[in-house]
Design a protein around this motif. Structure first.
Motif, PDB file in Angstrom:
ATOM      1  N   LEU A   1      -3.384   0.932  -0.150  1.00  0.00           N
ATOM      2  CA  LEU A   1      -2.657   1.030  -1.417  1.00  0.00           C
ATOM      3  C   LEU A   1      -2.777   2.435  -2.004  1.00  0.00           C
ATOM      4  O   LEU A   1      -1.803   2.976  -2.549  1.00  0.00           O
ATOM      5  N   SER A   2      -3.932   3.030  -1.888  1.00  0.00           N
ATOM      6  CA  SER A   2      -4.127   4.392  -2.383  1.00  0.00           C
ATOM      7  C   SER A   2      -3.262   5.387  -1.615  1.00  0.00           C
ATOM      8  O   SER A   2      -2.675   6.303  -2.196  1.00  0.00           O
TER       9      SER A   2
ATOM     10  N   LYS B   1       0.556   4.860  -2.851  1.00  0.00           N
ATOM     11  CA  LYS B   1       0.797   4.557  -4.266  1.00  0.00           C
ATOM     12  C   LYS B   1       1.958   5.326  -4.888  1.00  0.00           C
ATOM     13  O   LYS B   1       2.520   4.905  -5.904  1.00  0.00           O
TER      14      LYS B   1
ATOM     15  N   TRP C   1       4.444  -3.026  -3.135  1.00  0.00           N
ATOM     16  CA  TRP C   1       3.154  -2.388  -3.410  1.00  0.00           C
ATOM     17  C   TRP C   1       2.504  -3.020  -4.644  1.00  0.00           C
ATOM     18  O   TRP C   1       1.319  -3.372  -4.638  1.00  0.00           O
TER      19      TRP C   1
ATOM     20  N   ALA D   1      -1.047  -4.930  -5.131  1.00  0.00           N
ATOM     21  CA  ALA D   1      -2.069  -4.305  -5.976  1.00  0.00           C
ATOM     22  C   ALA D   1      -2.467  -5.177  -7.158  1.00  0.00           C
ATOM     23  O   ALA D   1      -3.654  -5.247  -7.525  1.00  0.00           O
TER      24      ALA D   1
END
Length: 659
Positions: free
Chosen positions: A533-534, A537, A551, A555
């Motif tokens: 996810l990082s 992002k 996403w 998250a």
């Protein structure tokens, strides 16, 4: 003049017409319009307005006449106001556009629904000065009014066209322009927020224009050609004379271009400038003369850009669709009730077989003669076939007509006899009919075979265990973007040893591949979810924001910080609002309804979606509401919300609760 606040339009119309023989009534199509003044030859006349037509029965004479109309209306369809406008506010995103395909222009302009009535239209548009206003023909003048906060845009046509091809498009557009090889001005518009996407959106446009003009053999018949994308357009595109409108979904960046591009729609709508605009089918029975031709010439243009293998692969795909549809579709091409698939793709197939059977040069000669003979007129199928017969006297036009246009179904065996002329498609067809072992698949993957065949291998082996196809995957991972995407889609369960390789999909130049990979990686390796996810992002994705919404869906469920989670919720909720197109709203609603099924804001957004002008979106929202209302908890929640909601929203809730 559009009235932004009231979502209405008013105007003055001047028609010049000639009465050739004695008549008692002149009919002008005008849906739900109010006429403030009606003059014929400068004199006020009695008339009948029955909400569908304006009937004129006095004041005209044999020979030339002039008609003046002053009218206003609030169109329920055809003219759409999309977005918002506040005077002096710099971020206005209002767009006003029309879609008159068929017989619908009379909802905003007193005109003629019959496609056989052709008129030369000149249009003046008065709108707030910060907007760009587009219509048909050449821009003659662009001037500020005395009030100084409005501008008048005056467009002029020189040749006749059917009323359904009249258009308006108003918005905050930026323009780029060039000229075709033959000197025709080409104008490309885009929303000012999307200027960075000009090149990938309009990629190959000039090449397509130059190719079609040369291939068709008749110079582009109008003085200018412009294209403009608008939000929430009803279809992929519309071939208004000189001025194509197309859907915002095709506005892409260079990565998005690999997922969904404008090339086919671009070529299709341009081909219509000849087939549909220059010559127009007399009735729905002959609609294939427009859609079949535009579909086939669009394929020829794509062949020019992408090559023979692409062209034949698309034809094969059309054939598969037609074969599947033939199981239930019993209506032939030459029938006004025929399906779009028949008009478009079976019509294209008919033209391909004709071109192959009589030869390219004969086909080009026929098309050129046909267009010049019937330019600015209406046509029927027999008139086109008569031109075929004149050039190739031995060709059996009656058998062609019966086989392709008057008989339902689709002859796949006959189609394949044309397709196997291309080695790649011949190999593809053979692959689908024979059982292959892994060694055969390996040889295909290592060859120069066209990539859809390689994709097919991985889709065919979708349920095969990873270890059994491991060697093929290793080879496929080194192939092009689309073969890799097929692997990403079909390898949903993966061993740890493949993790590092699978992670490379996150770097592919495709938002679709990135999204597939993110979802599968998070599912297979939840311990790495935060890292994935990082890494992704800042990716938004294509116009429908599918990647970003996916996403957020990943998250938000694992986010521990309440403030951050609330920001994600607000972002998703915003995507479901009227601030965005229906494709974004639907994607957001699907996620929100899974995570927050009884949230009052989510429920309100779902119900408000039922009033959208795009039928696909309203169908989704209506069907979803009806299905969810079967669940007691959801129904109780809606009943509770109906008691405290504002009047409009409460009425929506109660409407569905009472069904």
């Amino acid at each position: 003049m559009p009235n932004i606040t009231q979502k209405s339009i008013s105007g003055e119309i001047n028609y010049e017409f000639k009465v050739k023989s004695a008549i008692d009534t002149i009919r002008i199509d005008a849906k739900n319009m109010e006429f403030n003044e009606v003059l014929i030859n400068g004199k006020k006349v009695n008339h009948i307005n029955n909400t569908k037509e304006l009937l004129l029965f006095e004041g005209f004479k044999k020979g030339r006449n002039k008609l003046y109309l002053n009218y206003n209306c609030e169109p329920k369809q055809t003219l759409y106001f999309n977005g918002y406008y506040n005077f002096g506010y710099p971020k206005n995103n209002l767009q006003i556009w029309t879609q008159g395909q068929g017989r619908y222009t009379s909802h905003w302009l007193p005109s003629f629904d019959d496609v056989n009535e052709k008129v030369i239209f000149n249009i003046e548009i008065s709108i707030q000065k910060e907007f760009v206003a587009l219509s048909n023909g050449n821009l003659y003048e662009n001037r500020l009014t005395n009030l100084n906060f409005k501008k008048i845009w005056e467009y002029k046509m020189q040749k006749p066209m059917s009323s359904y091809l009249v258009m308006l498009a108003i918005g905050n557009f930026e323009k780029q322009e060039t000229k075709s090889k033959s000197g025709t001005p080409l104008e490309f518009y885009i929303d000012k927020n999307d200027v960075a996407k000009f090149e990938p959106t309009y990629r190959y446009s000039k090449q397509i224009f130059d190719y079609l003009e040369q291939e068709i053999g008749v110079k582009y018949p109008w003085n200018i050609y412009r294209q403009v994308p608008v939000r929430d357009f009803l279809y992929a595109g519309m071939e208004n004379t000189t001025s194509t409108i197309f859907a915002q979904d095709f506005v892409v960046d260079s990565i998005g271009f690999n997922d969904k591009n404008y090339i086919n729609v671009n070529a299709h709508e341009l081909a219509h400038q000849w087939f549909g605009d220059l010559i127009t089918a007399q009735s729905g029975k002959h609609h294939w003369l427009q859609e079949g031709f535009a579909t086939y010439y669009a394929l020829l243009a794509e062949k020019e850009v992408f090559g023979d293998d692409y062209f034949y692969n698309e034809l094969y795909d059309y054939a598969l669709q037609l074969r599947s549809a033939a199981k239930t579709d019993t209506i032939p091409v030459m029938n006004e009730k025929a399906s779009s698939l028949s008009f478009y793709k079976k019509g294209a197939w008919a033209l391909h077989t004709l071109r192959e059977d009589i030869g390219t040069k004969n086909f080009q000669k026929i098309v050129k003669t046909y267009l010049k003979k019937y330019q600015y007129k209406n046509v029927i199928t027999d008139e086109f076939l008569a031109e075929v017969k004149k050039v190739v006297k031995t060709f059996d036009t009656e058998n062609f007509k019966k086989t392709w246009l008057e008989t339902p179904g689709f002859d796949m065996v006959l189609a394949e006899s044309y397709l196997v002329k291309n080695k790649s498609v011949a190999a593809y067809i053979q692959l689908t009919k024979e059982k292959k072992d892994l060694e055969n698949y390996k040889a295909i993957l290592q060859s120069e075979t066209y990539f859809p065949i390689k994709q097919y291998i991985f889709y065919k082996l979708g349920n095969t265990s990873f270890n059994d196809k491991k060697e093929l995957i290793e080879i496929g991972m080194k192939q092009n973007l689309y073969v890799r995407q097929a692997i990403a889609e079909t390898v949903t369960k993966m061993p740890v040893e493949f993790k590092a390789q699978y992670e490379t999909f996150l770097n592919d130049d495709s938002y679709q591949t990135k999204e597939i990979a993110l979802l599968n990686l998070c599912k297979n390796f939840p311990e790495e979810k935060e890292n994935y996810l990082s890494q992704t992002k800042n990716i938004i994705g294509n116009n429908d924001k599918s990647f970003r919404i996916s996403w957020l869906s990943l998250a938000i469920v694992s986010e521990k910080e309440e403030a951050t989670k609330n920001l994600m919720y607000k972002e998703l909720l915003d995507y479901s609002s009227t601030n965005y197109e229906s494709s974004v709203r639907q994607n957001a609603l699907e996620v929100l309804l899974k995570i927050y099924p009884n949230d009052p804001n989510v429920i309100a957004a779902l119900f408000h979606a039922t009033s959208h002008h795009k039928w696909q979106f309203t169908k989704f929202s209506r069907d979803t509401i009806r299905e969810k209302l079967k669940k007691p908890e959801f129904r109780s929640r809606v009943e509770e919300l109906a008691k405290t909601a504002d009047e409009t929203t409460a009425a929506l809730y109660n409407k569905f609760l009472k069904e």
